[in-house]
Design an enzyme around this catalytic site. Structure first.
Site: not given
Ligand code: URA
Length: 243
Positions: A106
């Site tokens: 993310d």
């Molecule tokens: N889980 C998440 O919530 N975000 C990420 O970027 C990776 C794993």
């Protein structure tokens, strides 16, 4: 052994420019084949024979990158804002086959990310059947309530909108708001959604390991990267010790 291909196709697939550019460079004498001036964009060559302005071609046999994704960058090519691809030489963006990240982190997640043009490597790193775990360091808004470890390990946790439960995951408590979580699959926003399912909220999230490769051993600072090969990468992520 690589199959010979047209000189202009080779250079344009490595992101050097469009085929018209290549014809221009050939006319200027900037391209050599085995030390001899190239004569035509249609010449059949293999990459190792070619030099452009005297230099070997850049990652002509494939490109795999170990990257420390910084906070705030997006793993997409098209969105507005800061894109992870801006941290790499512009030429790499025009390559074919294209580079793509192995799964996504993310925007507000930092840490270890692999980017590759090798579809088989991408599959090996993401398929749960290949057993390459991903480890996250998580800070939480609220203290753990105590049942999370068993629930996450149970293989019974259903996340909203998913049609099957999460695979068992290992939660290790550092203190009541700091944990590590080891996942064996990669679903959309998985870590954040797992903690939302137990009425908590993830404040910071960093991927610290892919299999046995740790972010700290790479020494990479946020936004920096190193290149490797699929073979070397698989060795790094499958060393026998557990993260
Ligand atoms: N889980 C998440 O919530 N975000 C990420 O970027 C990776 C794993």
């Amino acid at each position: 052994m690589m199959k010979p291909e047209r000189l202009d196709k080779l250079l344009s697939n490595l992101g050097y420019g469009i085929r018209k550019d290549v014809a221009h460079w050939i006319r200027r004498g900037w391209v050599t084949i085995d030390g001899e001036r190239a004569t035509s964009p249609a010449q059949k060559v293999v990459a190792d024979q070619v030099r452009l302005e005297g230099k070997e071609l850049d990652h002509a046999h494939g490109l795999t990158i170990i990257y420390h994704k910084p906070l705030g960058a997006v793993c997409s090519r098209k969105e507005d804002g800061l894109l992870i691809y801006e941290d790499f030489p512009e030429r790499w963006i025009g390559r074919k086959p294209p580079l793509s990240s192995v799964g996504r982190l993310d925007k507000e997640t930092s840490g270890l990310l692999i980017i590759t043009d090798d579809g088989q490597l991408n599959h090996q790193l993401t398929s749960p059947k290949k057993h390459i775990s991903k480890t996250y360091a998580v800070t939480l808004d609220k203290p753990l309530s105590g049942h999370e470890k068993a629930l996450f390990a149970s293989g019974k946790l259903m996340l909203e909108t998913d049609d099957r439960p999460c695979l068992p995951a290992e939660l290790n408590e550092i203190n009541e708001t700091e944990v590590t979580l080891v996942l064996h699959e990669g679903r959309y926003h998985q870590v954040r959604r797992m903690f939302a399912a137990v009425e908590n909220h993830v404040k910071t999230l960093t991927r610290t390991h892919i299999g046995s490769l740790s972010l700290s051993e790479t020494g990479l600072k946020p936004g920096s990267y190193q290149t490797t090969t699929p073979h070397e990468l698989m060795q790094l992520v499958t060393r026998s010790h557990k993260p």
